[in-house]
Design an enzyme around this catalytic site. Sequence first.
Site, short mmCIF file in Angstrom:
data_model
loop_
_atom_site.label_atom_id
_atom_site.label_comp_id
_atom_site.label_asym_id
_atom_site.label_seq_id
_atom_site.Cartn_x
_atom_site.Cartn_y
_atom_site.Cartn_z
N TRP A 1 -10.05 -9.68 2.44
CA TRP A 1 -10.71 -10.04 1.19
C TRP A 1 -10.62 -11.54 0.93
O TRP A 1 -11.45 -12.08 0.21
CB TRP A 1 -10.05 -9.30 0.02
CG TRP A 1 -10.39 -7.85 -0.10
CD1 TRP A 1 -11.38 -7.30 -0.89
CD2 TRP A 1 -9.75 -6.74 0.55
NE1 TRP A 1 -11.39 -5.93 -0.76
CE2 TRP A 1 -10.39 -5.56 0.12
CE3 TRP A 1 -8.69 -6.64 1.46
CZ2 TRP A 1 -10.01 -4.29 0.55
CZ3 TRP A 1 -8.31 -5.38 1.90
CH2 TRP A 1 -8.97 -4.23 1.46
N THR A 2 -9.62 -12.18 1.52
CA THR A 2 -9.39 -13.60 1.28
C THR A 2 -9.14 -14.32 2.61
O THR A 2 -8.86 -13.68 3.63
CB THR A 2 -8.19 -13.83 0.35
OG1 THR A 2 -7.00 -13.31 0.99
CG2 THR A 2 -8.38 -13.13 -0.99
N HIS B 1 -5.49 -7.05 -3.63
CA HIS B 1 -6.32 -7.15 -2.42
C HIS B 1 -6.41 -8.58 -1.91
O HIS B 1 -7.05 -8.82 -0.89
CB HIS B 1 -7.73 -6.61 -2.70
CG HIS B 1 -7.83 -5.12 -2.55
ND1 HIS B 1 -8.73 -4.37 -3.26
CD2 HIS B 1 -7.13 -4.26 -1.78
CE1 HIS B 1 -8.59 -3.09 -2.93
NE2 HIS B 1 -7.63 -3.00 -2.03
N THR B 2 -5.76 -9.49 -2.60
CA THR B 2 -5.63 -10.83 -2.03
C THR B 2 -4.80 -10.76 -0.75
O THR B 2 -4.86 -11.66 0.09
CB THR B 2 -4.97 -11.79 -3.05
OG1 THR B 2 -5.10 -13.13 -2.60
CG2 THR B 2 -3.51 -11.48 -3.24
N ASP C 1 -2.02 -14.82 -4.32
CA ASP C 1 -2.48 -15.76 -5.35
C ASP C 1 -3.70 -15.13 -6.02
O ASP C 1 -3.96 -13.94 -5.87
CB ASP C 1 -2.78 -17.14 -4.76
CG ASP C 1 -3.78 -17.09 -3.61
OD1 ASP C 1 -4.55 -16.10 -3.52
OD2 ASP C 1 -3.80 -18.03 -2.80
N HIS D 1 0.56 4.06 -2.91
CA HIS D 1 0.05 5.40 -2.62
C HIS D 1 1.08 6.48 -2.91
O HIS D 1 0.70 7.64 -3.16
CB HIS D 1 -0.45 5.48 -1.17
CG HIS D 1 -1.76 4.80 -0.97
ND1 HIS D 1 -2.71 5.23 -0.05
CD2 HIS D 1 -2.31 3.71 -1.57
CE1 HIS D 1 -3.77 4.44 -0.10
NE2 HIS D 1 -3.54 3.50 -1.02
N ASP E 1 -14.69 -3.60 -5.76
CA ASP E 1 -14.35 -5.01 -6.03
C ASP E 1 -15.45 -5.67 -6.87
O ASP E 1 -15.17 -6.31 -7.88
CB ASP E 1 -14.20 -5.78 -4.72
CG ASP E 1 -13.09 -5.25 -3.83
OD1 ASP E 1 -12.02 -4.92 -4.36
OD2 ASP E 1 -13.31 -5.15 -2.61
N ARG F 1 0.83 -1.22 0.00
CA ARG F 1 0.00 0.00 0.00
C ARG F 1 0.86 1.26 0.00
O ARG F 1 0.54 2.25 -0.68
CB ARG F 1 -0.91 -0.03 1.23
CG ARG F 1 -1.87 1.14 1.34
CD ARG F 1 -2.81 0.94 2.51
NE ARG F 1 -3.51 2.17 2.83
CZ ARG F 1 -3.63 2.68 4.05
NH1 ARG F 1 -3.09 2.05 5.07
NH2 ARG F 1 -4.28 3.80 4.25
#
Length: 433
Positions: free
Chosen positions: A287-288, A255-256, A295, A126, A316, A122
């Site tokens: 998210w996962t 976002h995984t 992955d 950013h 998403d 991130r």
Amino acid sequence: MRLSLAQPMAASVGTASAAAAASTSRLRFSSASQPKLSLSSSTSTSTSSSFSHRVTLPSIRLLRSSPSISRLFLPEKRRNVVTKTGFSTIAAFASDPEQLKSAKEDIKELLRTKFCHPIMVRLGWHDAGTHNKNIEEWPQRGGANGSLRFEVELKHGANAGLVNALNLLQPIKDKYPGVTYADLFQLASATAIEEAGGPKIPMKYGRVDVSGPEQCPEEGRLPDAGPPSPADHLRDVFYRMGLNDKEIVALSGAHTLGRSRPERSGWGKPETKYTKDGPGAPGGQSWTVQWLKFDNSYFKDVKEKIDEDLLVLPTDAVLFEDPSFKVYAEKYAKDQEAFFKDYAEAHAKLSNLGAKFDPPEGFSMEGGPAPEKFVAAKYSSGKRELSDSMKQKIRSEYEALGGSPNKPLPSNYFLNIMIIVGVLAILTSLLGN
């Protein structure tokens, strides 16, 4: 409310920006602390324009007063000179390649002990994601220039919590002062992806840092998580950076990794069965399921939407609703290899946005490409094609004089130089007589 990766560790919030500014001040303005290129021998030297003619001081002042040629009397930038057997070359790398390699090893250890992969991704995103392709001037165009180390930009809503990432990296920056913040942020981001099991990112380095907080971009250049029209919003933001639909979807796949914390972004649950026990600081909504493994599970989970403990933001969900986005999202949900390939290319492109490189073509930690030694005879005759690195070198010099692909130089510099030579010849003749 912002679209961003959340961080999985508890790091104390300190005054990192002040330390960063102080460190930068020491690096940029103290000649005693100029970073040295760690090759067999290096010296620091400065040069300035000078003439050996017998010219009076008033004559020089007259020349200086001419707007078209006064810039030729400005002192040149201090540069590191690397001496090699048989010739000398100028190698003014913004970052020391050897220190950069060592910093990467320290970042790997940091990732192993702090589980901070998501926030490092991130941070790099950013810093680079403020780029505006419609602005030519650096650093006004934003991008990967290290400006995120300053408090004024850290306080932007989209950057909530990123001071923790800066606090973690600051000891590494202090240990390796020859590495710019811009390079360090992107190095940490790419290394985090690779160490989490993702693809190797084809990175280059040599990014130049901005010098002060007044050069930070204005707030509002980063994407929101829940805009009224998610597809239009994503395109507005990422097209402004110079990215396309495929790259938008591929980058969304990062976002995984990570979690969203409601106290920072306003999105997500305080904790879920996947985040209540960490690793790192517990809490947030991921998210996962395996939110520290890179992955293609993000695309599978967003498509299925069967687990209430997994986060799906409006930005998403739109990846499987917008016809153009959906082509790539469906592809990546089925084919992890294709996702890895496209992600690596998109991440590398993002990390270069808006950056000013020194050397102009950048350099790789694997040893290439290196700056090309200029040999005049090689280009003075015949029809030999210039190498890409030499084309970039010539382009950089052209832009340094005020030119750009879309406009001519503001004046004829060759003519200006000829005028200077002629005036000096006349003055020398008159004074000699």
